[in-house]
Design a protein around this motif. Structure first.
Motif, PDB file in Angstrom:
ATOM      1  N   PRO A 178       2.741   3.691  -3.416  1.00 40.10           N
ATOM      2  CA  PRO A 178       1.329   3.779  -3.016  1.00 40.10           C
ATOM      3  C   PRO A 178       0.397   2.880  -3.823  1.00 40.10           C
ATOM      4  O   PRO A 178      -0.706   2.558  -3.360  1.00 40.10           O
ATOM      5  CB  PRO A 178       1.005   5.265  -3.242  1.00 40.10           C
ATOM      6  CG  PRO A 178       2.305   5.971  -3.102  1.00 40.10           C
ATOM      7  CD  PRO A 178       3.310   5.026  -3.692  1.00 40.10           C
ATOM      8  N   THR A 179       0.834   2.466  -5.007  1.00 42.63           N
ATOM      9  CA  THR A 179       0.008   1.572  -5.820  1.00 42.63           C
ATOM     10  C   THR A 179      -0.266   0.251  -5.109  1.00 42.63           C
ATOM     11  O   THR A 179      -1.286  -0.403  -5.363  1.00 42.63           O
ATOM     12  CB  THR A 179       0.716   1.301  -7.172  1.00 42.63           C
ATOM     13  OG1 THR A 179       0.877   2.538  -7.855  1.00 42.63           O
ATOM     14  CG2 THR A 179      -0.066   0.341  -8.038  1.00 42.63           C
ATOM     15  N   ASP A 181      -1.026  -0.201  -2.013  1.00 48.64           N
ATOM     16  CA  ASP A 181      -1.972  -0.087  -0.903  1.00 48.64           C
ATOM     17  C   ASP A 181      -3.119  -1.084  -1.115  1.00 48.64           C
ATOM     18  O   ASP A 181      -3.670  -1.190  -2.209  1.00 48.64           O
ATOM     19  CB  ASP A 181      -2.517   1.344  -0.842  1.00 48.64           C
ATOM     20  CG  ASP A 181      -3.305   1.600   0.424  1.00 48.64           C
ATOM     21  OD1 ASP A 181      -4.341   0.938   0.620  1.00 48.64           O
ATOM     22  OD2 ASP A 181      -2.917   2.491   1.204  1.00 48.64           O
ATOM     23  N   GLN A 182      -3.487  -1.799  -0.066  1.00 42.94           N
ATOM     24  CA  GLN A 182      -4.496  -2.856  -0.175  1.00 42.94           C
ATOM     25  C   GLN A 182      -5.830  -2.368  -0.712  1.00 42.94           C
ATOM     26  O   GLN A 182      -6.573  -3.129  -1.358  1.00 42.94           O
ATOM     27  CB  GLN A 182      -4.701  -3.516   1.199  1.00 42.94           C
ATOM     28  CG  GLN A 182      -3.476  -4.211   1.762  1.00 42.94           C
ATOM     29  CD  GLN A 182      -3.017  -5.375   0.905  1.00 42.94           C
ATOM     30  OE1 GLN A 182      -3.823  -6.149   0.400  1.00 42.94           O
ATOM     31  NE2 GLN A 182      -1.700  -5.497   0.729  1.00 42.94           N
ATOM     32  N   ARG A 183      -6.157  -1.099  -0.486  1.00 49.25           N
ATOM     33  CA  ARG A 183      -7.470  -0.593  -0.915  1.00 49.25           C
ATOM     34  C   ARG A 183      -7.613  -0.567  -2.429  1.00 49.25           C
ATOM     35  O   ARG A 183      -8.728  -0.475  -2.947  1.00 49.25           O
ATOM     36  CB  ARG A 183      -7.695   0.817  -0.346  1.00 49.25           C
ATOM     37  CG  ARG A 183      -6.781   1.881  -0.913  1.00 49.25           C
ATOM     38  CD  ARG A 183      -6.923   3.201  -0.174  1.00 49.25           C
ATOM     39  NE  ARG A 183      -6.010   4.208  -0.674  1.00 49.25           N
ATOM     40  CZ  ARG A 183      -6.308   5.068  -1.657  1.00 49.25           C
ATOM     41  NH1 ARG A 183      -7.507   5.025  -2.234  1.00 49.25           N
ATOM     42  NH2 ARG A 183      -5.421   5.955  -2.055  1.00 49.25           N
ATOM     43  N   HIS A 184      -6.503  -0.651  -3.150  1.00 49.99           N
ATOM     44  CA  HIS A 184      -6.560  -0.606  -4.612  1.00 49.99           C
ATOM     45  C   HIS A 184      -6.875  -1.967  -5.240  1.00 49.99           C
ATOM     46  O   HIS A 184      -7.081  -2.040  -6.457  1.00 49.99           O
ATOM     47  CB  HIS A 184      -5.230  -0.116  -5.176  1.00 49.99           C
ATOM     48  CG  HIS A 184      -4.916   1.306  -4.833  1.00 49.99           C
ATOM     49  ND1 HIS A 184      -5.778   2.351  -5.064  1.00 49.99           N
ATOM     50  CD2 HIS A 184      -3.801   1.871  -4.285  1.00 49.99           C
ATOM     51  CE1 HIS A 184      -5.225   3.485  -4.674  1.00 49.99           C
ATOM     52  NE2 HIS A 184      -4.030   3.216  -4.193  1.00 49.99           N
ATOM     53  N   ALA A 189      -3.148  -7.021  -2.482  1.00 51.79           N
ATOM     54  CA  ALA A 189      -2.204  -6.639  -3.535  1.00 51.79           C
ATOM     55  C   ALA A 189      -1.526  -7.878  -4.106  1.00 51.79           C
ATOM     56  O   ALA A 189      -1.155  -8.790  -3.365  1.00 51.79           O
ATOM     57  CB  ALA A 189      -1.160  -5.674  -2.984  1.00 51.79           C
ATOM     58  N   ARG A 279     -13.791   1.313  -5.226  1.00 47.80           N
ATOM     59  CA  ARG A 279     -13.360   1.881  -3.944  1.00 47.80           C
ATOM     60  C   ARG A 279     -13.839   3.327  -3.797  1.00 47.80           C
ATOM     61  O   ARG A 279     -14.144   4.006  -4.757  1.00 47.80           O
ATOM     62  CB  ARG A 279     -11.833   1.815  -3.804  1.00 47.80           C
ATOM     63  CG  ARG A 279     -11.057   2.593  -4.848  1.00 47.80           C
ATOM     64  CD  ARG A 279      -9.575   2.333  -4.682  1.00 47.80           C
ATOM     65  NE  ARG A 279      -8.799   3.121  -5.617  1.00 47.80           N
ATOM     66  CZ  ARG A 279      -8.619   2.813  -6.901  1.00 47.80           C
ATOM     67  NH1 ARG A 279      -9.163   1.710  -7.384  1.00 47.80           N
ATOM     68  NH2 ARG A 279      -7.925   3.584  -7.693  1.00 47.80           N
TER      69      ARG A 279
END
Length: 279
Positions: A178-179, A181-184, A189, A279
């Motif tokens: 999950p790290t 994920d583009q939102r991070h 990424a 975010r």
């Protein structure tokens, strides 16, 4: 990998009689090695297992047996210290004590249940919010990672140092799926090569060893998962913060951090530059 060096014979351990920070280390190492003997008796033996509340993962009778031993062993030796452990009730006065044990009896319980080797006993002492002594012991790898504040970090009798990798796209990073994920991330990424180990403490030790360039977890992270590993990384020359770049402080009323990023200095800066903190 060399066999673990005993606390009694290791010249870098400070005097048992002293209450300087390093004097806790022989106790931590001995307690961790005793915990390893207890855990070995359950390993690959189908221990009883329960699921914790709130989807916090499994706990086994091995975790509880190790926790009970460590609590008795450590608090008998240091009755004035506070107690914070994943598997037992914290001492109600722990935030008022001058020093605290922060313990994960078995870090990597899933790996333990699967019969793997990548689980550890993680034990640290905190003073004034800072970790001053730490051990992460992997019994099935004969690996004892240790650190004392200001005295360096070690794997058995070998001094540790983080990698000097500077290019994020070439990095070897320990992180869960999950790290990525583009939102991070800003600008998507990074293209680093992702790896995984069940034990957060072991991940941090592998960064201190220089075998991997960084580890990160972007989930809320309990203190017992990273207390010992954080000192081992920083004493190996690395940097450890939460995902917003704040230094980790320990023995908080709610013992949790906003994720953890651990790496050599240049790689830590590169990761922080790419992490999306809004975010």
């Amino acid at each position: 990998m060399r066999a673990p060096t005993s606390a009694a014979s290791c010249p870098r351990f400070w005097s048992r009689g002293s209450r300087l920070p390093g004097s806790d280390l022989p106790l931590l190492v001995e307690a961790a090695q005793e915990a390893g003997e207890i855990a070995r008796r359950f390993h690959q033996g189908a221990p009883a297992v329960w699921e914790k509340e709130d989807a916090q993962g499994p706990v086994t009778e091995a975790d509880l047996a190790v926790d009970a031993h460590l609590k008795d062993r450590l608090l008998t030796a240091r009755p004035d210290y506070g107690w914070l452990s994943e598997e037992s009730v914290a001492r109600t006065d722990r935030t008022a004590t001058s020093a605290q044990f922060i313990v994960d009896p078995i870090d990597g319980t899933r790996a333990f249940l699967e019969g793997g080797r990548d689980w550890s006993h993680s034990i640290a002492v905190a003073r004034g919010g800072q970790i001053t002594a730490a051990v992460v012991y992997l019994p099935l790898r004969s690996a004892t990672y240790t650190a004392v504040l200001g005295e360096g970090a070690w794997l058995n009798d070998a001094r540790l140092g983080t990698s000097d990798q500077t290019e994020i796209e070439r990095a070897q990073v320990l992180a869960n799926a999950p790290t990525m994920d583009q939102r991070h991330w800003h600008r998507g990424a990074p293209g680093f090569e992702r790896h995984f180990r069940s034990s957060l403490a072991y991940r941090m030790c592998l960064v201190a060893l220089g075998r991997f360039d960084a580890m990160l977890t972007l989930r809320p992270t309990w203190e017992w998962d990273v207390a010992a590993g954080s000192l081992i990384v920083t004493e190996a020359g690395g940097t450890v913060t939460d995902q917003a770049g704040h230094p980790l402080r320990f023995n908080n009323p709610i013992p949790q951090h906003d994720g953890v990023v651990a790496a050599g200095g240049a790689m830590h800066r590169a990761l922080m530059d790419r992490l999306a903190r809004d975010r």
